[in-house]
Design a protein around this motif. Structure first.
Motif, mmCIF file in Angstrom:
data_model
loop_
_atom_site.group_PDB
_atom_site.id
_atom_site.type_symbol
_atom_site.label_atom_id
_atom_site.label_comp_id
_atom_site.label_asym_id
_atom_site.label_seq_id
_atom_site.Cartn_x
_atom_site.Cartn_y
_atom_site.Cartn_z
ATOM 1 N N LYS A 1 0.860 -1.181 0.000
ATOM 2 C CA LYS A 1 0.000 0.000 0.000
ATOM 3 C C LYS A 1 0.893 1.225 0.000
ATOM 4 O O LYS A 1 2.008 1.185 0.537
ATOM 5 C CB LYS A 1 -0.910 0.022 1.235
ATOM 6 C CG LYS A 1 -1.956 -1.073 1.252
ATOM 7 C CD LYS A 1 -2.862 -0.915 2.468
ATOM 8 C CE LYS A 1 -3.958 -1.978 2.474
ATOM 9 N NZ LYS A 1 -4.870 -1.819 3.636
ATOM 10 N N SER A 2 0.407 2.301 -0.579
ATOM 11 C CA SER A 2 1.241 3.508 -0.651
ATOM 12 C C SER A 2 0.387 4.755 -0.561
ATOM 13 O O SER A 2 -0.828 4.713 -0.777
ATOM 14 C CB SER A 2 2.036 3.522 -1.961
ATOM 15 O OG SER A 2 1.161 3.676 -3.061
ATOM 16 N N LYS A 3 1.039 5.863 -0.258
ATOM 17 C CA LYS A 3 0.374 7.167 -0.213
ATOM 18 C C LYS A 3 1.346 8.213 -0.702
ATOM 19 O O LYS A 3 2.492 8.276 -0.246
ATOM 20 C CB LYS A 3 -0.093 7.483 1.206
ATOM 21 C CG LYS A 3 -0.862 8.799 1.312
ATOM 22 C CD LYS A 3 -1.422 8.994 2.697
ATOM 23 C CE LYS A 3 -2.182 10.339 2.786
ATOM 24 N NZ LYS A 3 -3.318 10.383 1.843
ATOM 25 N N GLY A 4 0.898 9.017 -1.651
ATOM 26 C CA GLY A 4 1.733 10.066 -2.200
ATOM 27 C C GLY A 4 1.713 11.316 -1.343
ATOM 28 O O GLY A 4 0.674 11.702 -0.819
ATOM 29 N N ILE A 5 2.856 11.953 -1.196
ATOM 30 C CA ILE A 5 2.952 13.207 -0.444
ATOM 31 C C ILE A 5 3.755 14.196 -1.278
ATOM 32 O O ILE A 5 4.403 13.825 -2.267
ATOM 33 C CB ILE A 5 3.612 13.005 0.947
ATOM 34 C CG1 ILE A 5 5.034 12.443 0.794
ATOM 35 C CG2 ILE A 5 2.768 12.071 1.799
ATOM 36 C CD1 ILE A 5 5.793 12.356 2.123
ATOM 37 N N LEU A 6 3.687 15.457 -0.869
ATOM 38 C CA LEU A 6 4.463 16.525 -1.521
ATOM 39 C C LEU A 6 4.208 16.535 -3.014
ATOM 40 O O LEU A 6 5.112 16.440 -3.843
ATOM 41 C CB LEU A 6 5.964 16.360 -1.225
ATOM 42 C CG LEU A 6 6.337 16.314 0.267
ATOM 43 C CD1 LEU A 6 7.804 15.978 0.420
ATOM 44 C CD2 LEU A 6 5.987 17.614 0.951
#
Length: 612
Positions: free
Chosen positions: A288-293
């Motif tokens: 699972k992943s989450k994008g930031i910036l």
């Protein structure tokens, strides 16, 4: 199966309950044991996934805040005119001012480094790659550990970011120098622009270097044997990992086709990265992943989905043993409960049988077990009492109905005879110019016609008020205007339906029993409005001599069913009719003292015919 079903249907209720309890306890337990592993495994996986997702969200938020902390340092630099103004002589190679400018920038950068933990160095480059920096590793502005000045110049870093108005986050770099040790360095870059000459473009750029272990400390505590966290950028570089002796790596991606990759591509490459390096040994992995910036950086979590199920076999054995024990307990409980049910049911049926034969039976709660059966016994006892009360009231009602029929027969006077007689007297009064008497006779005839025809019918409020005004006028004429009368009614209520003759007995009661009072002028006040509960509120008040307290209490708690309504007149007649017409939907209240009496009654607005 049909024979078994017929045999079951012929059983008593208690035996049916026993059979059903056995089936419903053993069969579900067996089904639970069969399905337990799959269902429990699904629950464990789901809950573990939720925890991992929550951990991922928290890590992503913390990491983003971490980056934004350094971004604020960068923001403070590129928005401070001090740096752009000092870069101008450096970019012009103006030796007269250059060295002073470099010295001032260096002092400012040294102060920033010491005031912000984790910063390894800050460097500012001009348009010709002239550099001012401070390095906390070397503690110098002359020799740099963090910044490879030649490499930055050869890579044309200025050209790469000249069109970028946002902060750029560069991949990690492992730097080792004798005497200074080994650091995984991370970089944040932003161009510098003189906002007063914005159209001329950037005047340089600033690079901030910080230690990767500062970032690792944020998320590494959440790593376990079943899940790990990686930080990668959208170009496929692993920029942080909690592995021992880790050095910056690249994910296996097709870099010839494109330089920036999607989140799905990064996830697949990260999963392969973990498997290849055997960070997690199992093959059942989920990412699972989450994008930031602005999706420049991805926080990735790789989880072993079967980790929570490894020791579940032992739990399954315990559940089987507990299930078997529960089955035995269910059988014993079902047997005990069925006996109680059978005993209570037999007692209830016996009492009901005796009651159907005409006996006045009451159930004893001491002979019954079980809350439901006690409720049945209470309802049965209340029901028998209500039946007895209903029979008593019905007998009273039948007697009242018979008496009313007799009185109706005795009162059958031909109304046409009365109307014709009053009409003849009226013309005699006209012939003798007695117009006041003529008017009173005309109003009296109208009142008699209104009251005699359909005394219980429903009319609109405006018709009832017309009748009431004529009645009050006749009384004022009769009593030589010895009292004043005020009638206030909301015209929007004129269409409301109301039973006839509900207000006239109250007015008559005031004139007969209330006046004269202790005031100099007797006053009658009538108000009709709509209450907060959307009901028609009728108030009849006077300033007469008032009622005795015992009479007020009697009227406020009047039991019309125990009184002879057909012989009652005045207030009690109104109360009885309100209960007969509207039931609990109406209300009647008397307030009285030596200064006067106030009667308030409320009836439902709307189609009154539905309330009959």
């Amino acid at each position: 199966m049909k024979k078994i079903w017929n045999k079951f249907q012929s059983l008593a209720v208690a035996k049916k309950l026993l059979a059903l309890s056995l089936v419903m306890s053993i069969v579900p337990i067996c089904c639970i044991l069969v399905l337990n592993y799959q269902l429990s495994g699904s629950v464990v996986r789901t809950q573990t996934g939720e925890l991992i997702q929550a951990n991922l969200e928290q890590n992503a938020s913390n990491i983003e805040n971490f980056y934004k902390g350094y971004e604020k340092i960068i923001q403070g630099i590129y928005t401070d005119e001090f740096y752009t103004q000092r870069l101008k002589p450096i970019n012009r190679w103006d030796n007269s001012e250059r060295y002073q400018a470099e010295h001032e920038i260096g002092e400012r950068l040294q102060e920033l480094c010491y005031n912000n933990s984790g910063v390894l160095g800050i460097a500012i480059f001009g348009t010709h790659y002239d550099t001012c920096f401070y390095d906390t590793v070397t503690q110098s502005g002359q020799s740099s550990f963090c910044f490879d000045l030649n490499k930055i110049k050869n890579n044309n870093t200025m050209e790469l970011i000249k069109d970028e108005r946002r902060t750029i986050y560069l991949p990690s770099v492992c730097i080792a120098q004798e005497g200074y040790g080994i650091y995984n360095c991370m970089y944040v870059v932003h161009q510098l622009t003189d906002f007063s000459e914005y159209q001329k473009g950037s005047v340089g750029f600033v690079i901030l270097c910080f230690d990767e272990t500062m970032l690792e400390n944020i998320y590494s505590s959440g790593n376990t044997k079943s899940n790990v966290t990686l930080i990668a950028d959208n170009k496929g570089n692993v920029i942080s990992s909690a592995e021992n002796n880790w050095k910056p790596q690249k994910l296996e991606l097709d870099r010839e086709k494109k330089a920036v990759f999607t989140q799905v591509e990064i996830e697949k490459a990260a999963l392969k990265y973990v498997k290849t390096r055997k960070i997690l040994q199992k093959t059942a992995l989920r990412v699972k992943s989450k994008g930031i910036l602005e999706n420049q950086i991805y926080v990735l979590n790789i989880q072993d989905v079967n980790y929570g199920m490894r020791n579940f076999a032992y739990i399954s054995v315990i559940i089987v043993l507990v299930g078997a024990l529960a089955a035995v307990l269910c059988i014993l409980l079902a047997w005990y409960t069925s006996n109680d049910v059978d005993r209570s049911m037999r007692y209830i049926l016996d009492v009901m049988d005796r009651a159907t034969k005409g006996g006045e039976e009451q159930m004893e709660e001491s002979c019954i077990t079980g809350t439901e059966f006690m409720r049945i016994s209470r309802h049965f006892n209340r029901m028998t009492k209500r039946i007895e009360e209903s029979e008593r009231i019905e007998r009273i009602a039948m007697l009242k109905e018979k008496n009313a029929e007799i009185q109706a027969l005795e009162a059958q006077i031909n109304p046409h005879f009365l109307y014709n007689t009053l009409d003849a007297i009226n013309w005699m009064a006209v012939d003798k110019n007695e117009y006041a008497i003529s008017k009173m006779l005309t109003e009296l005839a109208a009142i008699m016609r209104y009251s005699i025809h359909g005394s219980n019918e429903i009319v609109e409020l405006k018709d009832e008020l017309t009748y009431l005004k004529k009645y009050i006028h006749l009384q004022q004429e009769r009593l030589n205007y010895s009292f004043l009368s005020t009638l206030k009614a909301d015209e929007s209520l004129y269409h409301v339906k109301i039973h006839k003759m509900l207000m006239q007995p109250l007015v008559e009661n005031t004139l007969v029993h209330g006046f004269p009072g202790k005031s100099e002028v007797d006053e009658l006040y009538i108000e009709i409005s709509q209450s907060d509960e959307q009901k028609l509120r009728i108030i009849v008040a006077d300033n007469g001599r008032g009622m005795k307290p015992e009479l007020v209490d009697l009227l406020n708690h009047y039991d019309y069913a125990m009184d002879k309504v057909e012989t009652s007149i005045g207030v009690r007649n109104v109360i009885a009719r309100l209960n007969l017409y509207y039931g609990n939907a109406s209300s009647f209240r008397v307030e009285s003292d030596e200064t006067g009496t106030k009667i308030t009654m409320e009836i439902p607005c709307g189609e009154m015919e539905e309330m009959r």
